[in-house]
Design a protein around this motif. Sequence first.
Motif, PDB file in Angstrom:
ATOM      1  N   LEU A  24      -2.721   3.732  -2.777  1.00  0.00           N
ATOM      2  CA  LEU A  24      -2.950   2.458  -3.444  1.00  0.00           C
ATOM      3  C   LEU A  24      -2.314   1.281  -2.718  1.00  0.00           C
ATOM      4  CD1 LEU A  24      -2.204   3.602  -7.117  1.00  0.00           C
ATOM      5  CD2 LEU A  24      -4.434   3.418  -5.986  1.00  0.00           C
ATOM      6  N   GLY A  25      -1.360   1.570  -1.862  1.00  0.00           N
ATOM      7  CA  GLY A  25      -0.592   0.504  -1.231  1.00  0.00           C
ATOM      8  C   GLY A  25      -1.296  -0.130  -0.045  1.00  0.00           C
ATOM      9  N   LYS A  26      -0.822  -1.301   0.319  1.00  0.00           N
ATOM     10  CA  LYS A  26      -1.251  -2.045   1.513  1.00  0.00           C
ATOM     11  C   LYS A  26      -2.748  -2.323   1.528  1.00  0.00           C
ATOM     12  CE  LYS A  26       2.118  -2.954   1.973  1.00  0.00           C
ATOM     13  NZ  LYS A  26       2.718  -4.276   2.110  1.00  0.00           N
ATOM     14  N   SER A  27      -3.285  -2.742   0.381  1.00  0.00           N
ATOM     15  CA  SER A  27      -4.706  -3.054   0.306  1.00  0.00           C
ATOM     16  C   SER A  27      -5.082  -4.263   1.161  1.00  0.00           C
ATOM     17  CB  SER A  27      -5.109  -3.303  -1.144  1.00  0.00           C
ATOM     18  OG  SER A  27      -4.379  -4.386  -1.692  1.00  0.00           O
ATOM     19  N   ARG A  28      -4.100  -5.115   1.487  1.00  0.00           N
ATOM     20  CA  ARG A  28      -4.394  -6.293   2.308  1.00  0.00           C
ATOM     21  C   ARG A  28      -4.446  -5.968   3.798  1.00  0.00           C
ATOM     22  NH1 ARG A  28      -0.105 -10.663   0.815  1.00  0.00           N
ATOM     23  NH2 ARG A  28      -1.198 -11.800   2.482  1.00  0.00           N
ATOM     24  N   ARG A  33      -8.969   1.584   8.375  1.00  0.00           N
ATOM     25  CA  ARG A  33      -9.715   2.332   7.377  1.00  0.00           C
ATOM     26  C   ARG A  33      -8.761   2.827   6.297  1.00  0.00           C
ATOM     27  NH1 ARG A  33     -12.336   6.888  10.932  1.00  0.00           N
ATOM     28  NH2 ARG A  33     -10.120   7.067  11.406  1.00  0.00           N
ATOM     29  N   ALA A  34      -9.353   3.318   5.192  1.00  0.00           N
ATOM     30  CA  ALA A  34      -8.529   3.733   4.051  1.00  0.00           C
ATOM     31  C   ALA A  34      -7.517   4.806   4.452  1.00  0.00           C
ATOM     32  CB  ALA A  34      -9.428   4.234   2.921  1.00  0.00           C
ATOM     33  N   GLY A  35      -7.947   5.782   5.256  1.00  0.00           N
ATOM     34  CA  GLY A  35      -7.029   6.835   5.668  1.00  0.00           C
ATOM     35  C   GLY A  35      -5.888   6.298   6.511  1.00  0.00           C
ATOM     36  N   ASP A  36      -6.189   5.334   7.371  1.00  0.00           N
ATOM     37  CA  ASP A  36      -5.138   4.711   8.177  1.00  0.00           C
ATOM     38  C   ASP A  36      -4.177   3.918   7.307  1.00  0.00           C
ATOM     39  OD1 ASP A  36      -6.136   5.651  10.645  1.00  0.00           O
ATOM     40  OD2 ASP A  36      -7.567   4.003  10.757  1.00  0.00           O
ATOM     41  N   ARG A  37      -4.717   3.211   6.316  1.00  0.00           N
ATOM     42  CA  ARG A  37      -3.854   2.432   5.426  1.00  0.00           C
ATOM     43  C   ARG A  37      -2.896   3.342   4.677  1.00  0.00           C
ATOM     44  NH1 ARG A  37      -8.657  -0.394   4.424  1.00  0.00           N
ATOM     45  NH2 ARG A  37      -8.933   0.549   2.376  1.00  0.00           N
ATOM     46  N   ARG A  38      -3.380   4.489   4.243  1.00  0.00           N
ATOM     47  CA  ARG A  38      -2.507   5.416   3.530  1.00  0.00           C
ATOM     48  C   ARG A  38      -1.392   5.910   4.450  1.00  0.00           C
ATOM     49  NH1 ARG A  38      -0.902  10.284   2.096  1.00  0.00           N
ATOM     50  NH2 ARG A  38      -0.769  10.757  -0.130  1.00  0.00           N
ATOM     51  N   ALA A  41       1.083   3.009   5.022  1.00  0.00           N
ATOM     52  CA  ALA A  41       1.930   2.722   3.863  1.00  0.00           C
ATOM     53  C   ALA A  41       3.052   3.751   3.740  1.00  0.00           C
ATOM     54  CB  ALA A  41       1.087   2.687   2.588  1.00  0.00           C
ATOM     55  N   LEU A  42       2.713   5.014   3.966  1.00  0.00           N
ATOM     56  CA  LEU A  42       3.728   6.062   3.896  1.00  0.00           C
ATOM     57  C   LEU A  42       4.738   5.907   5.039  1.00  0.00           C
ATOM     58  CD1 LEU A  42       4.765   8.590   2.500  1.00  0.00           C
ATOM     59  CD2 LEU A  42       3.189   9.945   3.909  1.00  0.00           C
TER      60      LEU A  42
END
Length: 226
Positions: A24-28, A33-38, A41-42
């Motif tokens: 859910l984090g770092k939506s900005r 891509r979503a997998g990279d954002r996850r 964030a971790l």
Amino acid sequence: MLAPMTQRMHRRWVAVVPVKSPSLGKSRLAGPRAGDRRALALAFALDTLDAIRATPGIAEAVVVTSDDEVAHLAQQRECRVLPDVGGLNPSLIAAAGRFTGMVVAVCADLPALRPDDLADALAQVRDGESAYVADHLGSGTTTYAAPAGGFEPSFGPDSARVHESAGAVALAGDLTTLRRDVDTAGDLEELAALGLLGRHTTGVWADRRGAGDAETAGPFRDPPSR
């Protein structure tokens, strides 16, 4: 007798770190891509936690999260894990209420954080006062410190002004890595170019930059404004 600054440097702090589920984090961070954002964030959270754990004066690190993976990794780092009770500030206040003495809340998106900057900030906080560190833009807050009994953070929009209006003291000095939170791909690019990213974020960055296909290989970029 110890001088006041030396006395403050020898205090023992509880650090509270709120960590959203990485999904859910770092939506900005709109470029990755979503997998990279996850993964990013971790990695941000782990680099932040490792720096906090290495900071002189931090007696205990507490992670507030509802994410099982984050909780497991925090426990591996000998951090106490407390639940998110609903809402960032209420969760931080509930966590601080379990302790006595001085408590500091540190945002989990500081992948460049160095222990010296956090230690320098904590050494400035006077007994009984609340204080905060503004982000590099001057409008947000990356860090809030106060006695456990008067711990009332106001993270959110324009939080630096809100904290100041409530009587918290703005901590001075460069504190460069404590001010550099990452909200956008541009923030991340800049810290990478300066060579300031922690090892977990550097690993994700290297994996991303080393990807073979054209769609995923380039640097992270924010989309053009419309």
